[in-house]
Design a protein around this motif. Structure first.
Motif, PDB file in Angstrom:
ATOM      1  N   VAL A   1       7.167  19.040 -18.101  1.00 38.35           N
ATOM      2  CA  VAL A   1       7.527  18.661 -16.740  1.00 38.35           C
ATOM      3  C   VAL A   1       7.435  19.887 -15.834  1.00 38.35           C
ATOM      4  N   LYS A   2       6.869  19.671 -14.652  1.00 42.83           N
ATOM      5  CA  LYS A   2       6.659  20.752 -13.691  1.00 42.83           C
ATOM      6  C   LYS A   2       7.797  20.777 -12.677  1.00 42.83           C
ATOM      7  N   HIS A   3       8.392  21.972 -12.485  1.00 42.63           N
ATOM      8  CA  HIS A   3       9.432  22.176 -11.481  1.00 42.63           C
ATOM      9  C   HIS A   3       8.937  23.242 -10.515  1.00 42.63           C
ATOM     10  N   THR A   4       9.166  23.045  -9.222  1.00 40.51           N
ATOM     11  CA  THR A   4       8.733  24.043  -8.257  1.00 40.51           C
ATOM     12  C   THR A   4       9.557  25.307  -8.429  1.00 40.51           C
TER      13      THR A   4
ATOM     14  N   GLU B   1       0.834  -1.212   0.000  1.00 42.40           N
ATOM     15  CA  GLU B   1       0.000   0.000   0.000  1.00 42.40           C
ATOM     16  C   GLU B   1       0.863   1.253   0.000  1.00 42.40           C
ATOM     17  N   LYS B   2       1.926   1.244   0.815  1.00 43.72           N
ATOM     18  CA  LYS B   2       2.823   2.401   0.891  1.00 43.72           C
ATOM     19  C   LYS B   2       3.498   2.645  -0.456  1.00 43.72           C
ATOM     20  N   LEU B   3       3.937   1.575  -1.107  1.00 49.10           N
ATOM     21  CA  LEU B   3       4.580   1.722  -2.411  1.00 49.10           C
ATOM     22  C   LEU B   3       3.606   2.226  -3.470  1.00 49.10           C
ATOM     23  N   GLU B   4       2.352   1.784  -3.405  1.00 54.78           N
ATOM     24  CA  GLU B   4       1.341   2.271  -4.355  1.00 54.78           C
ATOM     25  C   GLU B   4       1.076   3.759  -4.149  1.00 54.78           C
ATOM     26  N   LYS B   5       1.019   4.200  -2.884  1.00 56.14           N
ATOM     27  CA  LYS B   5       0.815   5.628  -2.604  1.00 56.14           C
ATOM     28  C   LYS B   5       1.981   6.456  -3.124  1.00 56.14           C
ATOM     29  N   LEU B   6       3.197   5.975  -2.891  1.00 60.88           N
ATOM     30  CA  LEU B   6       4.371   6.698  -3.366  1.00 60.88           C
ATOM     31  C   LEU B   6       4.410   6.770  -4.885  1.00 60.88           C
ATOM     32  N   ALA B   7       4.053   5.672  -5.540  1.00 62.34           N
ATOM     33  CA  ALA B   7       4.047   5.666  -7.002  1.00 62.34           C
ATOM     34  C   ALA B   7       2.982   6.617  -7.548  1.00 62.34           C
ATOM     35  N   ALA B   8       1.823   6.667  -6.898  1.00 62.09           N
ATOM     36  CA  ALA B   8       0.769   7.578  -7.342  1.00 62.09           C
ATOM     37  C   ALA B   8       1.180   9.035  -7.141  1.00 62.09           C
TER      38      ALA B   8
ATOM     39  N   GLN C   1       3.416  14.611 -13.772  1.00 59.35           N
ATOM     40  CA  GLN C   1       2.420  14.608 -14.835  1.00 59.35           C
ATOM     41  C   GLN C   1       2.638  15.827 -15.723  1.00 59.35           C
ATOM     42  N   PRO C   2       2.739  15.630 -17.033  1.00 64.91           N
ATOM     43  CA  PRO C   2       3.000  16.764 -17.905  1.00 64.91           C
ATOM     44  C   PRO C   2       1.844  17.761 -17.908  1.00 64.91           C
TER      45      PRO C   2
ATOM     46  N   ARG D   1       4.255  10.173  -7.041  1.00 71.15           N
ATOM     47  CA  ARG D   1       5.329  10.453  -7.990  1.00 71.15           C
ATOM     48  C   ARG D   1       4.758  10.686  -9.392  1.00 71.15           C
ATOM     49  N   ALA D   2       3.782   9.873  -9.774  1.00 69.40           N
ATOM     50  CA  ALA D   2       3.174  10.040 -11.091  1.00 69.40           C
ATOM     51  C   ALA D   2       2.428  11.369 -11.184  1.00 69.40           C
TER      52      ALA D   2
END
Length: 155
Positions: free
Chosen positions: A143-146, A41-48, A55-56, A50-51
């Motif tokens: 790509v978005k950069h802060t 679950e933790k890895l799925e949250k991190l992947a979401a 996101q472009p 990150r995606a």
């Protein structure tokens, strides 16, 4: 020792005489299943997350080419051998400057942040109140950069 939830379930099911439904609440195998489930679950949250962060952004080329029609008409009206007009030079310089900025990244308010969208809707048009908004720099590839306000070369 496997860390993947599917592998843990498969390994527990293969044990001799052990059924996954007959596990005791605090048995070793039940603890392994809980740990593996929490990890996945933790890895799925991190992947979401990150995606979502990478996101472009959709960039509007219509905004960047808004002066192309006027430039084309000025160029077609100019007779061959005549020097370019001041307006044509101004348009070319503006288009070149926007293309350079677009290549390095456009500096815009972050519309993916709900608080920034609310503040932008309530914005009174004053320069001094822009520091309340969250800004990002959108690169040409989307790509978005802060970024920060005011831009200081680091953002």
């Amino acid at each position: 020792m496997p860390k993947n939830l599917a592998k843990v379930q498969k390994q527990i099911a293969r044990k001799k005489g052990a059924a996954t439904s007959s596990l005791h609440e605090n048995s070793r195998d039940a603890k392994r299943l809980r740990r593996a489930g929490a990890r996945s679950e933790k890895l799925e949250k991190l992947a979401a997350a990150r995606a979502k962060a990478y996101q472009p952004y959709p960039t509007s080329n219509s905004y960047l080419s808004r002066n192309a029609d006027e430039l084309a008409t000025i160029q077609s009206e100019r007779r061959p051998g005549r020097p370019t007009s001041t307006r044509e030079d101004t348009l070319k310089q503006g288009i070149d400057a926007e293309d350079k900025e677009y290549a390095s990244g456009l500096w815009i308010p972050d519309i993916s942040d709900a608080a920034t969208v609310d503040r932008l809707a309530a914005w009174n048009g004053e320069w001094s109140s822009l520091n309340n908004l969250r800004f990002v720099r959108i690169a040409k590839d989307g790509v978005k950069h802060t970024s920060s306000f005011p831009p200081n070369g680091n953002s």
